[in-house]
Design an enzyme around this catalytic site. Structure first.
Site, PDB file in Angstrom:
ATOM      1  N   LYS A   1       0.653  -1.321  -0.068  1.00  0.00           N
ATOM      2  CA  LYS A   1       0.022   0.047   0.105  1.00  0.00           C
ATOM      3  C   LYS A   1       0.739   1.208  -0.033  1.00  0.00           C
ATOM      4  O   LYS A   1       0.685   2.101  -0.590  1.00  0.00           O
ATOM      5  CB  LYS A   1      -0.961   0.093   1.290  1.00  0.00           C
ATOM      6  CG  LYS A   1      -1.578   1.546   1.545  1.00  0.00           C
ATOM      7  CD  LYS A   1      -2.041   1.324   2.919  1.00  0.00           C
ATOM      8  CE  LYS A   1      -2.406   2.900   3.143  1.00  0.00           C
ATOM      9  NZ  LYS A   1      -1.556   3.722   3.765  1.00  0.00           N
ATOM     10  N   ASN A   2       1.943   1.396   0.894  1.00  0.00           N
ATOM     11  CA  ASN A   2       2.605   2.570   1.189  1.00  0.00           C
ATOM     12  C   ASN A   2       3.402   2.835  -0.122  1.00  0.00           C
ATOM     13  O   ASN A   2       3.865   4.054  -0.339  1.00  0.00           O
ATOM     14  CB  ASN A   2       3.183   2.645   2.430  1.00  0.00           C
ATOM     15  CG  ASN A   2       2.402   3.001   3.552  1.00  0.00           C
ATOM     16  OD1 ASN A   2       1.383   3.238   3.178  1.00  0.00           O
ATOM     17  ND2 ASN A   2       2.625   2.667   4.859  1.00  0.00           N
TER      18      ASN A   2
ATOM     19  N   ARG B   1      -4.482  10.709   3.220  1.00  0.00           N
ATOM     20  CA  ARG B   1      -3.202  11.274   3.724  1.00  0.00           C
ATOM     21  C   ARG B   1      -2.074  11.490   2.944  1.00  0.00           C
ATOM     22  O   ARG B   1      -1.335  12.415   2.846  1.00  0.00           O
ATOM     23  CB  ARG B   1      -2.914  10.625   4.990  1.00  0.00           C
ATOM     24  CG  ARG B   1      -3.721  10.765   6.103  1.00  0.00           C
ATOM     25  CD  ARG B   1      -3.185  10.234   7.384  1.00  0.00           C
ATOM     26  NE  ARG B   1      -4.379   9.916   8.379  1.00  0.00           N
ATOM     27  CZ  ARG B   1      -4.933  11.249   8.878  1.00  0.00           C
ATOM     28  NH1 ARG B   1      -4.640  12.412   8.611  1.00  0.00           N
ATOM     29  NH2 ARG B   1      -6.200  11.089   9.435  1.00  0.00           N
TER      30      ARG B   1
ATOM     31  N   CYS C   1      -6.253  13.974  12.610  1.00  0.00           N
ATOM     32  CA  CYS C   1      -5.264  12.903  12.344  1.00  0.00           C
ATOM     33  C   CYS C   1      -5.640  11.916  13.500  1.00  0.00           C
ATOM     34  O   CYS C   1      -6.439  11.805  14.389  1.00  0.00           O
ATOM     35  CB  CYS C   1      -3.823  13.274  12.386  1.00  0.00           C
ATOM     36  SG  CYS C   1      -3.599  14.315  14.054  1.00  0.00           S
TER      37      CYS C   1
ATOM     38  N   ARG D   1       0.378  15.403  12.744  1.00  0.00           N
ATOM     39  CA  ARG D   1       1.137  14.676  11.502  1.00  0.00           C
ATOM     40  C   ARG D   1       1.853  16.126  10.492  1.00  0.00           C
ATOM     41  O   ARG D   1       1.201  16.437   9.672  1.00  0.00           O
ATOM     42  CB  ARG D   1       0.431  13.931  10.571  1.00  0.00           C
ATOM     43  CG  ARG D   1       0.259  12.407  11.267  1.00  0.00           C
ATOM     44  CD  ARG D   1      -0.692  11.572  10.482  1.00  0.00           C
ATOM     45  NE  ARG D   1       0.235  10.767   9.568  1.00  0.00           N
ATOM     46  CZ  ARG D   1      -0.163   9.882   8.994  1.00  0.00           C
ATOM     47  NH1 ARG D   1      -1.360   9.376   8.889  1.00  0.00           N
ATOM     48  NH2 ARG D   1       0.726   9.320   8.188  1.00  0.00           N
ATOM     49  N   PRO D   2       2.790  16.709  11.278  1.00  0.00           N
ATOM     50  CA  PRO D   2       3.574  17.726  10.475  1.00  0.00           C
ATOM     51  C   PRO D   2       3.910  17.457   9.154  1.00  0.00           C
ATOM     52  O   PRO D   2       4.348  16.517   8.908  1.00  0.00           O
ATOM     53  CB  PRO D   2       4.382  18.567  11.325  1.00  0.00           C
ATOM     54  CG  PRO D   2       4.861  17.232  12.153  1.00  0.00           C
ATOM     55  CD  PRO D   2       3.838  16.221  12.168  1.00  0.00           C
ATOM     56  N   ILE D   3       4.057  18.659   8.274  1.00  0.00           N
ATOM     57  CA  ILE D   3       4.567  18.358   7.069  1.00  0.00           C
ATOM     58  C   ILE D   3       5.644  19.566   6.857  1.00  0.00           C
ATOM     59  O   ILE D   3       6.377  19.764   5.626  1.00  0.00           O
ATOM     60  CB  ILE D   3       3.607  18.772   5.911  1.00  0.00           C
ATOM     61  CG1 ILE D   3       3.137  19.904   5.898  1.00  0.00           C
ATOM     62  CG2 ILE D   3       2.844  17.256   5.646  1.00  0.00           C
ATOM     63  CD1 ILE D   3       2.395  20.209   4.385  1.00  0.00           C
ATOM     64  N   ASP D   4       6.339  20.094   7.960  1.00  0.00           N
ATOM     65  CA  ASP D   4       7.256  20.743   7.904  1.00  0.00           C
ATOM     66  C   ASP D   4       8.764  20.501   7.037  1.00  0.00           C
ATOM     67  O   ASP D   4       9.274  21.266   6.474  1.00  0.00           O
ATOM     68  CB  ASP D   4       7.808  21.230   9.255  1.00  0.00           C
ATOM     69  CG  ASP D   4       8.128  20.245  10.269  1.00  0.00           C
ATOM     70  OD1 ASP D   4       7.347  19.080  10.539  1.00  0.00           O
ATOM     71  OD2 ASP D   4       9.410  20.319  10.608  1.00  0.00           O
TER      72      ASP D   4
ATOM     73  N   ASP E   1       3.633   0.664  12.131  1.00  0.00           N
ATOM     74  CA  ASP E   1       2.471   0.153  11.512  1.00  0.00           C
ATOM     75  C   ASP E   1       2.259  -1.331  11.692  1.00  0.00           C
ATOM     76  O   ASP E   1       1.040  -1.963  11.446  1.00  0.00           O
ATOM     77  CB  ASP E   1       2.538   0.290  10.100  1.00  0.00           C
ATOM     78  CG  ASP E   1       2.504   1.742   9.356  1.00  0.00           C
ATOM     79  OD1 ASP E   1       2.173   2.739  10.367  1.00  0.00           O
ATOM     80  OD2 ASP E   1       2.539   2.234   8.335  1.00  0.00           O
TER      81      ASP E   1
ATOM     82  N   ARG F   1      -9.234   0.458   3.520  1.00  0.00           N
ATOM     83  CA  ARG F   1      -8.238   1.495   2.687  1.00  0.00           C
ATOM     84  C   ARG F   1      -6.788   0.787   2.535  1.00  0.00           C
ATOM     85  O   ARG F   1      -6.291   1.365   1.269  1.00  0.00           O
ATOM     86  CB  ARG F   1      -7.838   2.510   3.845  1.00  0.00           C
ATOM     87  CG  ARG F   1      -8.934   3.922   3.807  1.00  0.00           C
ATOM     88  CD  ARG F   1      -8.280   4.829   4.785  1.00  0.00           C
ATOM     89  NE  ARG F   1      -7.085   5.196   4.428  1.00  0.00           N
ATOM     90  CZ  ARG F   1      -6.086   5.171   5.623  1.00  0.00           C
ATOM     91  NH1 ARG F   1      -6.152   5.268   6.551  1.00  0.00           N
ATOM     92  NH2 ARG F   1      -4.774   5.581   4.977  1.00  0.00           N
TER      93      ARG F   1
HETATM   94  C1  UD1 Z   1       4.348   6.911   6.742  1.00  0.00           C
HETATM   95  C2  UD1 Z   1       3.087   5.907   6.282  1.00  0.00           C
HETATM   96  C3  UD1 Z   1       2.559   5.568   7.897  1.00  0.00           C
HETATM   97  C4  UD1 Z   1       3.643   5.054   8.879  1.00  0.00           C
HETATM   98  C5  UD1 Z   1       4.779   6.176   8.839  1.00  0.00           C
HETATM   99  C6  UD1 Z   1       5.858   5.913   9.631  1.00  0.00           C
HETATM  100  C7  UD1 Z   1       2.319   6.353   4.151  1.00  0.00           C
HETATM  101  C8  UD1 Z   1       1.435   6.726   3.376  1.00  0.00           C
HETATM  102  N1  UD1 Z   1       2.288   6.326   5.570  1.00  0.00           N
HETATM  103  O1  UD1 Z   1       3.628   7.963   7.137  1.00  0.00           O
HETATM  104  O2  UD1 Z   1       1.669   4.379   7.789  1.00  0.00           O
HETATM  105  O3  UD1 Z   1       3.244   5.173  10.169  1.00  0.00           O
HETATM  106  O4  UD1 Z   1       5.141   6.292   7.474  1.00  0.00           O
HETATM  107  O5  UD1 Z   1       6.346   4.855   9.114  1.00  0.00           O
HETATM  108  O6  UD1 Z   1       3.519   5.907   3.919  1.00  0.00           O
HETATM  109  N2  UD1 Z   1       7.358  14.381  11.056  1.00  0.00           N
HETATM  110  C9  UD1 Z   1       7.827  15.703  11.083  1.00  0.00           C
HETATM  111  N3  UD1 Z   1       7.794  16.432  10.179  1.00  0.00           N
HETATM  112  C10 UD1 Z   1       7.285  16.077   8.919  1.00  0.00           C
HETATM  113  C11 UD1 Z   1       7.252  14.663   8.732  1.00  0.00           C
HETATM  114  C12 UD1 Z   1       7.175  13.954   9.616  1.00  0.00           C
HETATM  115  O7  UD1 Z   1       8.052  16.190  12.376  1.00  0.00           O
HETATM  116  O8  UD1 Z   1       7.401  16.911   8.054  1.00  0.00           O
HETATM  117  C13 UD1 Z   1       7.621  13.497  12.120  1.00  0.00           C
HETATM  118  C14 UD1 Z   1       6.275  12.770  12.425  1.00  0.00           C
HETATM  119  O9  UD1 Z   1       5.441  13.647  13.348  1.00  0.00           O
HETATM  120  C15 UD1 Z   1       6.466  11.543  13.011  1.00  0.00           C
HETATM  121  C16 UD1 Z   1       7.879  11.029  12.165  1.00  0.00           C
HETATM  122  O10 UD1 Z   1       8.237  12.309  11.595  1.00  0.00           O
HETATM  123  O11 UD1 Z   1       6.427  11.580  14.283  1.00  0.00           O
HETATM  124  C17 UD1 Z   1       7.549  10.241  11.114  1.00  0.00           C
HETATM  125  O12 UD1 Z   1       6.473  10.478  10.120  1.00  0.00           O
HETATM  126  P1  UD1 Z   1       6.728   9.975   8.608  1.00  0.00           P
HETATM  127  O13 UD1 Z   1       7.528   8.899   8.449  1.00  0.00           O
HETATM  128  O14 UD1 Z   1       6.862  11.390   7.891  1.00  0.00           O
HETATM  129  O15 UD1 Z   1       5.291   9.255   8.365  1.00  0.00           O
HETATM  130  P2  UD1 Z   1       4.420   9.503   7.040  1.00  0.00           P
HETATM  131  O16 UD1 Z   1       5.112   9.706   5.913  1.00  0.00           O
HETATM  132  O17 UD1 Z   1       3.294  10.569   7.470  1.00  0.00           O
END
Ligand code: UD1
Length: 430
Positions: free
Chosen positions: A22-23, A93, A117, A122-125, A306, A398
């Protein structure tokens, strides 16, 4: 809005074939936006997140041709919009990958960010930091709007303050057509990172180092198309391994990459589960009582977050006290309340759960609260004595292809029940 009715207490025996990851799929499908040609993708999982991405691509002007249940042809040569509708994008997401892909190919993207969430902020910074380093102006609000200052992004060196799967993949997508070389340091190393890089390389990109801490992407003029086969789903395979660990029995889990499974196999082996590796399958058997252990989730190659809910269910049935520490997300134990309804003995304090193993669970009505938690509650229902009804199973659909069919084929007594309208309404409010 349907529910699963599970009459538990039966061991599982037989074979399960794992679907495409899936991912990986939810990154590779939007990454097709980068390709100026026809992309054929195989081993595509038949799940609702994938169907939604097809609708988003079609809405942007792509031609989506379903070849069979697991193969699709995507042609993104006629894209006429870089603004997917709010209604579709907010529902998934992984829609953040549309930003990297559209920005990389067309120099601009406006994408609704997914709302609320399920397991913490779930930040995207880090995604935004990467795009800005490559010369994009980015504004955030209900939408993320990104525009390449000179029409095309420029290669840059980007250090990820935290290991992030999404940010690593998104920056990789944005960088493949950029001018010059992009380096991502402290990159995530999950199998789907490597899969996305392999996909892009097979379309003509120049990416090196995926699967290590440092990824180097040399921008190319154009990606031209081709055929790609998605890797098997590590988490789906792990979920069925956890299921047979919890119920007892023996499963041959086919279409896996055993190397990807080591972090999960080794934990189950510590608990007394027998896991035998074959070329592209795992034979998993549990005949003795389960032993306690501790688990801490971490980025790959650590134990995957996961799989945390599923392993917690197995530990809930082990002899002794286990500690589960969530190392990735702030709030990923919400499902524990539902598990307790079945008789599990678990105390949660922040990111730590103390699990006192019990000798049996008892069926009860429960609700899924997200994808993996939903899968974990299915496992709990299969292991519990009596009947469990699990609501909100749309979360499971999903990301798991035909979970009910696959489990029924190995002896589980589980069925999908369509709820009458008034009950559906009630469930959606809850
Ligand atoms: C992806 C997976 C999700 C899985 C996660 C961790 C997909 C669609 N989803 O989510 O199922 O649980 O990886 O293996 O592939 N973070 C920040 N800033 C950012 C982005 C992330 O601080 O801009 C932090 C998050 O809060 C979290 C950590 O980094 O604590 C890991 O998140 P991330 O690996 O980015 O998860 P996703 O890609 O959203």
């Amino acid at each position: 809005m349907n529910q699963y009715v599970i009459r538990g207490g039966h061991p599982l025996f037989g074979e399960i074939t794992v679907s495409g990851a899936k991912n990986a799929a939810v990154a590779i499908i939007p990454a097709a936006l980068l390709v100026d040609g026809v992309v054929r993708i195989e081993n595509v999982p038949e799940i609702s997140d994938v169907t939604l991405f097809f609708s988003i691509l079609e809405e942007l002007g792509a031609k989506v041709r379903i070849l069979n249940r697991h193969a699709v042809e995507l042609d993104c040569r006629s894209i006429h919009s870089t603004r997917p509708s709010y209604e579709l994008a907010r529902r998934i997401r992984a829609s953040y990958y549309l930003v990297g892909a559209l920005l990389g190919r067309f120099g601009q993207a406006t994408v609704a960010m997914p709302g609320g969430c399920n397991f913490g902020v779930r930040p995207i910074d880090l995604h935004v930091k990467g795009f800005r380093a490559m010369g994009a102006e980015v504004t955030e609000g209900g939408f993320i709007e990104a525009v390449a200052r000179d029409g095309r992004l420029k290669g840059a060196s980007i250090y990820m303050d935290q290991v992030s799967v999404g940010a690593t993949m998104n920056v990789m997508m944005a960088a493949v057509l950029a001018d010059g070389v992009t380096t991502i340091d402290n990159a995530a190393k999950e199998p789907h990172i490597v899969d996305l890089a392999n996909f892009l390389n097979s379309m003509g990109a120049d990416i090196k180092g995926a699967g290590t801490d440092t990824i180097k992407i040399r921008g190319v003029e154009k990606l031209t198309g081709g055929t790609y086969c998605i890797i098997p789903d590590q988490i789906e395979a792990g979920t069925y391994m956890a299921a047979v660990a919890a119920t007892g029995g023996q499963l041959l889990i086919k279409n896996v990459i055993p190397k990807h499974m080591e972090c999960i196999s080794s934990k189950l082996q510590e608990m007394g589960v027998v896991v035998e590796e074959q070329d592209d399958a795992l034979l998993v058997r549990r005949s003795a009582p389960l032993q306690r252990t501790n688990v801490k989730t971490m980025p790959y190659p650590g134990f995957p977050t996961d799989m945390q809910p599923q392993i917690t269910v197995v530990l809930a049935l082990a002899e002794g006290t286990s500690i589960v520490t969530e190392g990735v997300w702030d709030n990923r134990f919400k499902y524990v309340g539902e598990l307790k309804r079945l008789g599990a003995q678990i105390q949660v304090d922040g990111r730590v759960a103390v699990v006192e193993g019990v000798s049996r669970l008892e069926g009860a009505p429960i609700q899924a609260c997200d994808l993996r938690a939903g899968a974990a509650l299915v496992i709990a229902g299969l292991a519990a004595q009596g009947t469990t009804t699990l609501g909100s199973v749309q979360y499971i659909e999903r990301g798991y292809e035909d979970m009910v069919g696959k489990l029924r084929a190995v002896g589980a007594d589980i069925e999908l029940v369509d709820l009458p309208e008034p009950e559906k309404k009630e469930q959606s409010i809850g």
